[in-house]
Write a protein that holds these residues in place. Structure first.
Motif, PDB file in Angstrom:
ATOM      1  N   ARG A 198      43.196  63.505  38.889  1.00  0.00           N
ATOM      2  CA  ARG A 198      44.574  63.993  38.803  1.00  0.00           C
ATOM      3  C   ARG A 198      45.553  62.973  39.380  1.00  0.00           C
ATOM      4  NH1 ARG A 198      41.679  68.610  40.514  1.00  0.00           N
ATOM      5  NH2 ARG A 198      42.434  68.361  42.667  1.00  0.00           N
ATOM      6  N   VAL A 199      45.122  61.726  39.419  1.00  0.00           N
ATOM      7  CA  VAL A 199      45.938  60.625  39.927  1.00  0.00           C
ATOM      8  C   VAL A 199      45.873  59.489  38.915  1.00  0.00           C
ATOM      9  CG1 VAL A 199      45.546  61.252  42.341  1.00  0.00           C
ATOM     10  CG2 VAL A 199      43.989  59.622  41.208  1.00  0.00           C
ATOM     11  N   PRO A 200      46.782  58.507  39.015  1.00  0.00           N
ATOM     12  CA  PRO A 200      46.735  57.387  38.076  1.00  0.00           C
ATOM     13  C   PRO A 200      45.430  56.598  38.159  1.00  0.00           C
ATOM     14  CG  PRO A 200      48.842  57.458  39.220  1.00  0.00           C
ATOM     15  CD  PRO A 200      47.958  58.438  39.911  1.00  0.00           C
ATOM     16  N   VAL A 201      44.912  56.191  37.002  1.00  0.00           N
ATOM     17  CA  VAL A 201      43.682  55.404  36.906  1.00  0.00           C
ATOM     18  C   VAL A 201      43.933  54.225  35.975  1.00  0.00           C
ATOM     19  CG1 VAL A 201      41.234  55.385  36.298  1.00  0.00           C
ATOM     20  CG2 VAL A 201      42.288  57.494  37.154  1.00  0.00           C
ATOM     21  N   ARG A 202      43.512  53.050  36.401  1.00  0.00           N
ATOM     22  CA  ARG A 202      43.480  51.882  35.526  1.00  0.00           C
ATOM     23  C   ARG A 202      42.112  51.221  35.645  1.00  0.00           C
ATOM     24  NH1 ARG A 202      49.315  48.677  36.297  1.00  0.00           N
ATOM     25  NH2 ARG A 202      50.650  50.313  35.396  1.00  0.00           N
ATOM     26  N   LEU A 203      41.572  50.782  34.517  1.00  0.00           N
ATOM     27  CA  LEU A 203      40.270  50.120  34.477  1.00  0.00           C
ATOM     28  C   LEU A 203      40.488  48.637  34.187  1.00  0.00           C
ATOM     29  CD1 LEU A 203      38.483  52.761  32.202  1.00  0.00           C
ATOM     30  CD2 LEU A 203      38.490  52.696  34.707  1.00  0.00           C
ATOM     31  N   TYR A 204      40.132  47.782  35.139  1.00  0.00           N
ATOM     32  CA  TYR A 204      40.364  46.348  35.010  1.00  0.00           C
ATOM     33  C   TYR A 204      39.082  45.656  34.559  1.00  0.00           C
ATOM     34  CZ  TYR A 204      44.814  47.069  37.415  1.00  0.00           C
ATOM     35  OH  TYR A 204      46.085  47.489  37.748  1.00  0.00           O
ATOM     36  N   PHE A 205      39.220  44.661  33.668  1.00  0.00           N
ATOM     37  CA  PHE A 205      38.041  43.969  33.150  1.00  0.00           C
ATOM     38  C   PHE A 205      38.424  42.591  32.646  1.00  0.00           C
ATOM     39  CE2 PHE A 205      40.071  45.367  29.339  1.00  0.00           C
ATOM     40  CZ  PHE A 205      39.654  44.522  28.323  1.00  0.00           C
ATOM     41  N   SER A 206      37.414  41.755  32.475  1.00  0.00           N
ATOM     42  CA  SER A 206      37.564  40.465  31.796  1.00  0.00           C
ATOM     43  C   SER A 206      36.727  40.490  30.527  1.00  0.00           C
ATOM     44  CB  SER A 206      37.082  39.312  32.681  1.00  0.00           C
ATOM     45  OG  SER A 206      38.016  38.996  33.682  1.00  0.00           O
ATOM     46  N   PRO A 207      37.290  40.119  29.393  1.00  0.00           N
ATOM     47  CA  PRO A 207      36.502  40.111  28.155  1.00  0.00           C
ATOM     48  C   PRO A 207      35.394  39.071  28.223  1.00  0.00           C
ATOM     49  CG  PRO A 207      38.638  39.063  27.816  1.00  0.00           C
ATOM     50  CD  PRO A 207      38.679  39.671  29.187  1.00  0.00           C
ATOM     51  N   GLY A 208      34.266  39.403  27.609  1.00  0.00           N
ATOM     52  CA  GLY A 208      33.140  38.472  27.606  1.00  0.00           C
ATOM     53  C   GLY A 208      32.334  38.476  28.881  1.00  0.00           C
ATOM     54  N   ASP A 209      32.477  39.521  29.699  1.00  0.00           N
ATOM     55  CA  ASP A 209      31.717  39.641  30.942  1.00  0.00           C
ATOM     56  C   ASP A 209      30.225  39.584  30.627  1.00  0.00           C
ATOM     57  OD1 ASP A 209      30.448  40.625  33.334  1.00  0.00           O
ATOM     58  OD2 ASP A 209      32.308  41.608  33.905  1.00  0.00           O
ATOM     59  N   GLU A 210      29.530  38.644  31.259  1.00  0.00           N
ATOM     60  CA  GLU A 210      28.108  38.436  30.968  1.00  0.00           C
ATOM     61  C   GLU A 210      27.188  39.184  31.925  1.00  0.00           C
ATOM     62  OE1 GLU A 210      29.626  36.971  33.702  1.00  0.00           O
ATOM     63  OE2 GLU A 210      29.924  35.139  32.507  1.00  0.00           O
ATOM     64  N   GLN A 211      27.772  40.087  32.706  1.00  0.00           N
ATOM     65  CA  GLN A 211      26.956  40.901  33.616  1.00  0.00           C
ATOM     66  C   GLN A 211      27.229  42.388  33.397  1.00  0.00           C
ATOM     67  OE1 GLN A 211      26.732  39.232  37.706  1.00  0.00           O
ATOM     68  NE2 GLN A 211      27.693  37.399  36.848  1.00  0.00           N
ATOM     69  N   SER A 213      39.662  51.133  45.099  1.00  0.00           N
ATOM     70  CA  SER A 213      39.336  50.081  44.151  1.00  0.00           C
ATOM     71  C   SER A 213      37.959  49.543  44.504  1.00  0.00           C
ATOM     72  CB  SER A 213      40.384  48.960  44.186  1.00  0.00           C
ATOM     73  OG  SER A 213      40.134  47.987  43.197  1.00  0.00           O
ATOM     74  N   GLY A 214      37.418  48.746  43.619  1.00  0.00           N
ATOM     75  CA  GLY A 214      36.114  48.149  43.860  1.00  0.00           C
ATOM     76  C   GLY A 214      35.708  47.316  42.679  1.00  0.00           C
ATOM     77  N   PHE A 215      34.767  46.432  42.916  1.00  0.00           N
ATOM     78  CA  PHE A 215      34.350  45.468  41.904  1.00  0.00           C
ATOM     79  C   PHE A 215      32.871  45.630  41.600  1.00  0.00           C
ATOM     80  CE2 PHE A 215      32.270  41.187  41.617  1.00  0.00           C
ATOM     81  CZ  PHE A 215      32.579  40.923  40.297  1.00  0.00           C
ATOM     82  N   SER A 216      32.518  45.630  40.306  1.00  0.00           N
ATOM     83  CA  SER A 216      31.126  45.636  39.860  1.00  0.00           C
ATOM     84  C   SER A 216      30.431  46.894  40.386  1.00  0.00           C
ATOM     85  CB  SER A 216      30.440  44.343  40.325  1.00  0.00           C
ATOM     86  OG  SER A 216      29.195  44.167  39.700  1.00  0.00           O
ATOM     87  N   SER A 225      36.585  38.006  37.348  1.00  0.00           N
ATOM     88  CA  SER A 225      37.423  39.185  37.118  1.00  0.00           C
ATOM     89  C   SER A 225      37.936  39.761  38.428  1.00  0.00           C
ATOM     90  CB  SER A 225      36.654  40.246  36.316  1.00  0.00           C
ATOM     91  OG  SER A 225      35.569  40.773  37.052  1.00  0.00           O
ATOM     92  N   GLN A 226      37.140  39.681  39.497  1.00  0.00           N
ATOM     93  CA  GLN A 226      37.649  40.142  40.797  1.00  0.00           C
ATOM     94  C   GLN A 226      38.793  39.260  41.274  1.00  0.00           C
ATOM     95  OE1 GLN A 226      35.311  41.518  44.398  1.00  0.00           O
ATOM     96  NE2 GLN A 226      35.864  39.475  45.161  1.00  0.00           N
ATOM     97  N   LEU A 227      38.625  37.963  41.158  1.00  0.00           N
ATOM     98  CA  LEU A 227      39.655  37.040  41.637  1.00  0.00           C
ATOM     99  C   LEU A 227      40.971  37.232  40.897  1.00  0.00           C
ATOM    100  CD1 LEU A 227      37.457  33.807  41.868  1.00  0.00           C
ATOM    101  CD2 LEU A 227      38.070  35.365  43.729  1.00  0.00           C
ATOM    102  N   PRO A 269      39.369  40.604  49.058  1.00  0.00           N
ATOM    103  CA  PRO A 269      40.106  41.770  48.573  1.00  0.00           C
ATOM    104  C   PRO A 269      40.774  42.552  49.702  1.00  0.00           C
ATOM    105  CG  PRO A 269      38.051  41.564  47.386  1.00  0.00           C
ATOM    106  CD  PRO A 269      38.003  40.548  48.492  1.00  0.00           C
ATOM    107  N   ALA A 270      40.043  42.827  50.793  1.00  0.00           N
ATOM    108  CA  ALA A 270      40.649  43.566  51.910  1.00  0.00           C
ATOM    109  C   ALA A 270      41.776  42.761  52.542  1.00  0.00           C
ATOM    110  CB  ALA A 270      39.586  43.916  52.946  1.00  0.00           C
ATOM    111  N   ILE A 271      41.597  41.448  52.673  1.00  0.00           N
ATOM    112  CA  ILE A 271      42.668  40.600  53.204  1.00  0.00           C
ATOM    113  C   ILE A 271      43.888  40.657  52.287  1.00  0.00           C
ATOM    114  CG2 ILE A 271      43.313  38.201  53.689  1.00  0.00           C
ATOM    115  CD1 ILE A 271      40.400  37.748  54.577  1.00  0.00           C
ATOM    116  N   SER A 272      43.643  40.656  50.991  1.00  0.00           N
ATOM    117  CA  SER A 272      44.747  40.715  50.029  1.00  0.00           C
ATOM    118  C   SER A 272      45.556  41.987  50.189  1.00  0.00           C
ATOM    119  CB  SER A 272      44.200  40.627  48.599  1.00  0.00           C
ATOM    120  OG  SER A 272      43.558  39.396  48.359  1.00  0.00           O
ATOM    121  N   PHE A 273      44.874  43.116  50.278  1.00  0.00           N
ATOM    122  CA  PHE A 273      45.590  44.386  50.400  1.00  0.00           C
ATOM    123  C   PHE A 273      46.317  44.487  51.741  1.00  0.00           C
ATOM    124  CE2 PHE A 273      42.307  45.606  47.191  1.00  0.00           C
ATOM    125  CZ  PHE A 273      43.191  45.881  46.159  1.00  0.00           C
ATOM    126  N   ALA A 274      45.688  43.987  52.806  1.00  0.00           N
ATOM    127  CA  ALA A 274      46.375  44.000  54.102  1.00  0.00           C
ATOM    128  C   ALA A 274      47.572  43.063  54.087  1.00  0.00           C
ATOM    129  CB  ALA A 274      45.406  43.610  55.212  1.00  0.00           C
TER     130      ALA A 274
END
Length: 395
Positions: free
Chosen positions: A328-341, A184-187, A380-382, A121-126
């Motif tokens: 007071r800033v934009p927010v989006r919640l990312y997910f994958s349906p059927g997450d088993e955790q 951002s962050g995962f799990s 979902s992170q990938l 993730p950090a490599i991706s953003f950089a």
């Protein structure tokens, strides 16, 4: 290029009153880890690790930072984190803070540099042109002692102090970090990202300000959603046992929520807390947990989870408060349906809580990818990271 005394003072924050003085965010050490000189190398690395449609406009350099922070009791501590910078002539960079998912082993941390799932993730953003920071949290990577899992206050302080340390580090390289931070962050890191965003909005740092928040597949509603789900087939049974063992042992260390492990864990697993001291690799931990929550817990342990009270209930309320505020800033919640955790009900609950505070937070379905581990959750992170990078870049 060294920081001036004025700049250093602006970045640093003293310890909590009553504790020994610590200059939070001051650097202890910097270790170069790797360099990927070309955008093609970055793209190939991310694609090989399973990250979907990565952005690779720049080569990147990876660095391990060890810095001063505070522990969960507000005492001086050290922690580590990963900083990834784009190889660019730009002297001014916006910053993304990405908080990683659950790790049980000290060596499974972004700054260890060995697992592209953690560094990706950090490599991706950089690679998209941001300065990217990825905290290890307390007790992982360079940290000592057990990791205080799902403790939002210490996740927040470790993340904030890594931002400060990164500003010191980049200033020495002649690079200025913009005030704007994209979180951002995962799990587990989804809650950490929201905690950091809230702190920055509340003015926790004199320089950095939150710009947008994009958590992925978080357990935002432990008490209302996630804990009830571990008693159903909705959560993979062995992982449900592992997560509940981690939660109970971590919160007992922090908050003293039970008198004796034998009260909550069955006789075969009364010593299971020893597995969660950050010294055991994940494979060893999974091999040492039972195949279900029912095998793990006594009747009293199940009652504690189903009907928490006292200090445990207060700790869960604090964890679940990450969606109980008004960004007071934009927010989006990312997910994958059927997450088993981290079951999808967590995202729904977070969206509803934010809406109750007047905030519209779209829930973004990233699709399903089980190629990494056979699990929807990790996929979902990938799937989400490159989508988030594009969204942040366009803001």
């Amino acid at each position: 290029m060294l920081l001036t005394a004025v700049a250093a003072a602006a970045i640093s924050t003293p310890a909590t009153a009553g504790t020994p003085s610590v200059t939070r965010g001051s650097l202890v050490s910097v270790t170069p880890l790797a360099t990927y000189d070309s955008p093609a190398q970055v793209g190939d690395l991310l694609s090989a690790a399973g990250f979907a449609t990565p952005i690779s406009r720049y080569g990147v350099s990876l660095h391990r930072l060890v810095y001063r922070t505070i522990d969960a009791q507000g005492r001086p501590a050290v922690a580590g984190g990963l900083v990834v910078l784009p190889i660019t002539t730009s002297r001014h960079l916006r910053t993304v803070s990405f908080a990683h998912g659950t790790s049980v082993y000290r060596g499974d941390a972004p700054s260890a540099g060995g697992d592209t799932f953690l560094t990706g993730p950090a490599i991706s953003f950089a690679g998209a042109g941001f300065a990217a920071v990825a905290p290890d949290y307390l007790g992982l990577g360079a940290g000592t002692g057990p990791h205080p899992w799902m403790d939002v206050p210490s996740e927040t302080s470790a993340s904030l102090d890594l931002l400060r340390a990164a500003r010191v580090f980049t200033a020495r390289r002649g690079v200025d970090l913009d005030r704007r931070v994209y979180a951002s962050g995962f799990s587990q890191g989804a809650s950490a990202a929201l905690g950091l965003a809230r702190a920055l909005q509340d003015g926790a740092d004199p320089w950095f300000r939150i710009a947008a928040v994009a958590p992925v597949s978080g357990a935002y509603a432990l008490r209302r959603v996630e804990i009830p789900a571990v008693f159903t087939p909705e959560v993979q049974p062995r992982l449900a046992a592992a997560y509940m063992a981690y939660l109970l042992t971590s919160y007992d260390r922090l908050h003293d929520i039970y008198r004796d492990p034998k009260d909550v864990f069955t006789p075969d697993y009364a010593g299971i807390g020893d597995l969660f001291d950050a010294s055991h690799p994940g494979e060893e931990v999974l091999a040492g947990v039972p195949s279900s929550v029912d095998e793990l817990l006594t009747d009293a342990g199940r009652a504690l989870l189903r009907h928490p009270g006292g200090r445990f209930a207060a700790a869960l309320r604090e964890a679940d408060s990450v969606c109980e505020w008004a960004p007071r800033v934009p927010v989006r919640l990312y997910f994958s349906p059927g997450d088993e955790q981290a079951v999808t009900g967590n995202t729904v609950a977070c969206q509803q809580s934010l809406a109750a505070h007047g905030v519209r937070a779209p829930a973004v379905d990233v699709g399903v990818d089980t190629s990494y581990s056979g699990m929807v959750h990790e996929g979902s992170q990938l799937l989400a990271v490159s989508q988030i990078a594009r969204w942040f870049a366009g803001l």
